[in-house]
Write a protein that holds these residues in place. Structure first.
Motif, short mmCIF file in Angstrom:
data_model
loop_
_atom_site.label_atom_id
_atom_site.label_comp_id
_atom_site.label_asym_id
_atom_site.label_seq_id
_atom_site.Cartn_x
_atom_site.Cartn_y
_atom_site.Cartn_z
N LEU A 29 0.84 -1.19 0.00
CA LEU A 29 0.00 0.00 0.00
C LEU A 29 0.88 1.24 0.00
O LEU A 29 1.92 1.28 0.65
N GLU A 30 0.46 2.24 -0.74
CA GLU A 30 1.20 3.49 -0.83
C GLU A 30 0.32 4.65 -0.37
O GLU A 30 -0.90 4.49 -0.18
N LEU A 51 -9.11 0.21 4.43
CA LEU A 51 -8.29 -0.02 3.24
C LEU A 51 -7.65 -1.39 3.42
O LEU A 51 -6.87 -1.60 4.35
N ILE A 52 -8.03 -2.33 2.57
CA ILE A 52 -7.59 -3.72 2.74
C ILE A 52 -6.82 -4.15 1.50
O ILE A 52 -7.30 -4.00 0.38
N ILE A 61 -4.43 -4.30 6.61
CA ILE A 61 -5.68 -3.59 6.89
C ILE A 61 -5.33 -2.25 7.53
O ILE A 61 -4.60 -2.20 8.51
N LYS A 62 -5.86 -1.18 6.94
CA LYS A 62 -5.69 0.15 7.52
C LYS A 62 -7.08 0.71 7.81
O LYS A 62 -7.97 0.65 6.96
N VAL A 70 -5.99 5.56 11.97
CA VAL A 70 -6.02 5.27 13.40
C VAL A 70 -5.51 3.88 13.73
O VAL A 70 -5.19 3.59 14.87
N ASP A 71 -5.45 3.01 12.73
CA ASP A 71 -4.99 1.67 13.01
C ASP A 71 -4.42 1.08 11.73
O ASP A 71 -5.01 1.22 10.67
N SER A 72 -3.30 0.47 11.86
CA SER A 72 -2.67 -0.18 10.71
C SER A 72 -2.09 -1.48 11.19
O SER A 72 -1.28 -1.50 12.11
N ASN A 73 -2.55 -2.58 10.61
CA ASN A 73 -2.01 -3.86 11.03
C ASN A 73 -1.90 -4.81 9.86
O ASN A 73 -2.44 -4.59 8.80
#
Length: 76
Positions: A29-30, A51-52, A61-62, A70-73
């Motif tokens: 992902l960019e 955003l998957i 997953i963002k 708020v979350d990026s994993n």
């Protein structure tokens, strides 16, 4: 240019008319992908987006809320 349509977009998925989901299948992902979701959220007046990315060995997953990441994993 208020109230003038300047383009259209198609979200990959909208859940309960509240959550925008954008699906990707890219190597990584960019920033442009995140910007796309932020623009979609603003256009739809939604507060939550996902955003998957399925293009990596582990799903990325963002979570974007109120215009902020708020979350990026990454799941395995």
């Amino acid at each position: 240019y208020e109230h003038v349509e300047v383009g259209t977009f198609f979200a990959d998925m909208v859940v309960e008319n509240k959550v925008l989901v954008e699906l990707k299948a890219v190597k990584d992902l960019e920033d442009i992908h995140l910007a796309q979701v932020l623009h979609y959220l603003k256009a739809c007046k939604f507060q939550l987006g996902l955003l998957i990315n399925f293009g990596t060995p582990s799903i990325q997953i963002k979570r974007i809320a109120n215009g902020f990441l708020v979350d990026s994993n990454t799941t395995k």
